[in-house]
Design a protein around this motif. Structure first.
Motif, PDB file in Angstrom:
ATOM      1  N   GLN A   1       0.731  -1.278  -0.122  1.00 48.59           N
ATOM      2  CA  GLN A   1      -0.217   0.092   0.062  1.00 48.59           C
ATOM      3  C   GLN A   1       0.925   1.233   0.086  1.00 48.59           C
ATOM      4  N   ALA A   2       0.864   1.863  -1.066  1.00 43.41           N
ATOM      5  CA  ALA A   2       1.306   3.146  -1.176  1.00 43.41           C
ATOM      6  C   ALA A   2       0.521   4.407  -0.537  1.00 43.41           C
ATOM      7  N   PRO A   3       1.110   5.543  -0.192  1.00 48.25           N
ATOM      8  CA  PRO A   3       0.559   6.666   0.395  1.00 48.25           C
ATOM      9  C   PRO A   3      -0.759   7.199  -0.520  1.00 48.25           C
ATOM     10  N   GLY A   4      -1.896   7.282  -0.154  1.00 47.81           N
ATOM     11  CA  GLY A   4      -3.097   7.686  -0.806  1.00 47.81           C
ATOM     12  C   GLY A   4      -3.455   6.788  -1.740  1.00 47.81           C
ATOM     13  N   LYS A   5      -3.221   5.452  -1.876  1.00 47.26           N
ATOM     14  CA  LYS A   5      -3.659   4.641  -2.709  1.00 47.26           C
ATOM     15  C   LYS A   5      -4.217   3.232  -1.739  1.00 47.26           C
ATOM     16  N   GLU A   6      -4.908   2.436  -2.730  1.00 49.99           N
ATOM     17  CA  GLU A   6      -5.598   1.262  -2.073  1.00 49.99           C
ATOM     18  C   GLU A   6      -4.303   0.181  -1.896  1.00 49.99           C
ATOM     19  N   ARG A   7      -4.545  -0.758  -0.953  1.00 48.94           N
ATOM     20  CA  ARG A   7      -3.901  -1.954  -0.823  1.00 48.94           C
ATOM     21  C   ARG A   7      -4.038  -2.720  -2.057  1.00 48.94           C
ATOM     22  N   GLU A   8      -2.694  -3.199  -2.545  1.00 49.28           N
ATOM     23  CA  GLU A   8      -2.857  -3.985  -4.182  1.00 49.28           C
ATOM     24  C   GLU A   8      -2.038  -5.209  -3.837  1.00 49.28           C
ATOM     25  N   PHE A   9      -2.483  -6.056  -4.469  1.00 45.65           N
ATOM     26  CA  PHE A   9      -1.930  -7.597  -4.510  1.00 45.65           C
ATOM     27  C   PHE A   9      -0.701  -7.470  -5.375  1.00 45.65           C
ATOM     28  N   VAL A  10       0.518  -8.198  -4.648  1.00 45.71           N
ATOM     29  CA  VAL A  10       1.984  -8.142  -5.268  1.00 45.71           C
ATOM     30  C   VAL A  10       2.067  -9.543  -5.841  1.00 45.71           C
ATOM     31  N   ALA A  11       2.095 -10.628  -4.850  1.00 47.38           N
ATOM     32  CA  ALA A  11       2.463 -11.968  -5.239  1.00 47.38           C
ATOM     33  C   ALA A  11       2.033 -12.995  -4.431  1.00 47.38           C
ATOM     34  N   ALA A  12       1.724 -14.216  -4.678  1.00 47.08           N
ATOM     35  CA  ALA A  12       1.277 -15.129  -3.824  1.00 47.08           C
ATOM     36  C   ALA A  12       1.764 -16.433  -4.224  1.00 47.08           C
ATOM     37  N   ILE A  13       1.809 -17.518  -3.293  1.00 41.60           N
ATOM     38  CA  ILE A  13       2.088 -18.871  -3.452  1.00 41.60           C
ATOM     39  C   ILE A  13       1.373 -19.752  -2.885  1.00 41.60           C
ATOM     40  N   ARG A  14       1.004 -20.881  -3.647  1.00 38.12           N
ATOM     41  CA  ARG A  14       0.081 -21.688  -3.123  1.00 38.12           C
ATOM     42  C   ARG A  14       0.648 -22.825  -2.162  1.00 38.12           C
ATOM     43  N   ARG A  15      -0.342 -23.183  -1.371  1.00 33.16           N
ATOM     44  CA  ARG A  15      -0.020 -24.077  -0.213  1.00 33.16           C
ATOM     45  C   ARG A  15       0.617 -25.456  -0.554  1.00 33.16           C
ATOM     46  N   TYR A  16       0.087 -25.950  -1.691  1.00 34.45           N
ATOM     47  CA  TYR A  16       0.418 -27.255  -2.277  1.00 34.45           C
ATOM     48  C   TYR A  16       1.061 -26.756  -3.733  1.00 34.45           C
ATOM     49  N   GLY A  17       1.894 -27.690  -3.888  1.00 32.86           N
ATOM     50  CA  GLY A  17       2.606 -27.252  -5.133  1.00 32.86           C
ATOM     51  C   GLY A  17       3.511 -26.136  -5.494  1.00 32.86           C
ATOM     52  N   GLY A  18       3.300 -25.149  -4.789  1.00 34.31           N
ATOM     53  CA  GLY A  18       4.310 -23.838  -4.767  1.00 34.31           C
ATOM     54  C   GLY A  18       4.061 -23.093  -6.012  1.00 34.31           C
ATOM     55  N   HIS A  19       2.931 -23.363  -6.561  1.00 41.50           N
ATOM     56  CA  HIS A  19       2.362 -22.319  -7.840  1.00 41.50           C
ATOM     57  C   HIS A  19       2.606 -20.620  -7.360  1.00 41.50           C
ATOM     58  N   THR A  20       3.098 -19.967  -8.184  1.00 39.40           N
ATOM     59  CA  THR A  20       3.331 -18.664  -8.085  1.00 39.40           C
ATOM     60  C   THR A  20       2.273 -17.841  -8.790  1.00 39.40           C
ATOM     61  N   TYR A  21       2.231 -16.450  -8.279  1.00 35.31           N
ATOM     62  CA  TYR A  21       1.137 -15.507  -9.029  1.00 35.31           C
ATOM     63  C   TYR A  21       1.700 -14.293  -8.756  1.00 35.31           C
ATOM     64  N   TYR A  22       1.738 -13.360  -9.835  1.00 36.56           N
ATOM     65  CA  TYR A  22       2.310 -11.862  -9.704  1.00 36.56           C
ATOM     66  C   TYR A  22       1.396 -10.939 -10.118  1.00 36.56           C
ATOM     67  N   LYS A  23       1.598  -9.777  -9.645  1.00 36.61           N
ATOM     68  CA  LYS A  23       1.041  -8.461 -10.281  1.00 36.61           C
ATOM     69  C   LYS A  23       2.001  -8.539 -11.513  1.00 36.61           C
ATOM     70  N   ASP A  24       1.323  -7.911 -12.579  1.00 39.17           N
ATOM     71  CA  ASP A  24       1.849  -7.649 -13.908  1.00 39.17           C
ATOM     72  C   ASP A  24       3.219  -7.044 -13.920  1.00 39.17           C
ATOM     73  N   SER A  25       3.174  -5.984 -13.128  1.00 38.92           N
ATOM     74  CA  SER A  25       4.360  -4.796 -13.089  1.00 38.92           C
ATOM     75  C   SER A  25       5.438  -5.319 -12.343  1.00 38.92           C
ATOM     76  N   VAL A  26       5.339  -6.465 -11.442  1.00 41.53           N
ATOM     77  CA  VAL A  26       6.464  -6.924 -10.728  1.00 41.53           C
ATOM     78  C   VAL A  26       7.144  -8.275 -11.545  1.00 41.53           C
ATOM     79  N   LYS A  27       6.418  -8.997 -12.688  1.00 46.18           N
ATOM     80  CA  LYS A  27       6.783 -10.039 -12.999  1.00 46.18           C
ATOM     81  C   LYS A  27       8.121 -10.044 -13.586  1.00 46.18           C
ATOM     82  N   GLY A  28       9.056 -10.962 -13.520  1.00 44.53           N
ATOM     83  CA  GLY A  28      10.417 -10.840 -13.948  1.00 44.53           C
ATOM     84  C   GLY A  28      11.387 -10.047 -12.945  1.00 44.53           C
ATOM     85  N   ARG A  29      10.704  -9.270 -12.046  1.00 40.23           N
ATOM     86  CA  ARG A  29      11.600  -8.475 -11.089  1.00 40.23           C
ATOM     87  C   ARG A  29      11.291  -9.290  -9.537  1.00 40.23           C
ATOM     88  N   PHE A  30      10.201  -9.673  -9.411  1.00 41.60           N
ATOM     89  CA  PHE A  30      10.226 -10.042  -7.964  1.00 41.60           C
ATOM     90  C   PHE A  30      10.036 -11.867  -8.066  1.00 41.60           C
TER      91      PHE A  30
END
Length: 125
Positions: A38-67
């Motif tokens: 959450q940046a100042p003046g902005k809503e909280r946003e999703f960045v990344a997540a990882i599943r409990r089984y299998g470890g599949h990952t998901y990213y916000k488009d703007s951080v893919k390849g960097r995070f």
């Protein structure tokens, strides 16, 4: 369930930071884990997540390849490696745990039951 995030700080654009989130009081391996910000003046946003089984990952488009999100179930810890940071990545970063196990909810902050207090990441230009 308690979550403690750490690793934030001040870095120049193009630099790297590594965030950690230690989970206690619950069964870590049963949670999908996410990072939000959450940046100042902005809503909280999703960045990344990882599943409990299998470890599949998901990213916000703007951080893919960097995070990269990862988890160590034996250590009850989730990580977020952030490379090539940009000023627009400046925010308070929160880790969260989602016990639902439903893929459609993995990007939705409202479906995460447990939250850490957040750690500040500041990227200077």
């Amino acid at each position: 369930v308690q979550l403690q995030a750490s690793g934030g700080g001040l870095v120049q654009a193009g630099g790297s930071l590594s965030l950690s989130c230690a989970v206690s009081g619950g069964t870590f391996s049963r949670y999908d884990m996410g990072w939000f910000r959450q940046a100042p003046g902005k809503e909280r946003e999703f960045v990344a997540a990882i599943r409990r089984y299998g470890g599949h990952t998901y990213y916000k488009d703007s951080v893919k390849g960097r995070f990269t999100i990862s988890r160590a179930n034996a250590e009850n810890t989730v990580y977020l490696q952030m490379n090539n940071l940009k000023p627009e990545d400046t925010a308070v970063y929160y880790c969260a745990a989602n016990p639902d196990g439903i893929l459609s909810s993995i990007r939705q902050s409202g479906d995460y039951d447990y939250w850490g207090k957040g750690t500040q990441v500041t990227v200077s230009s």
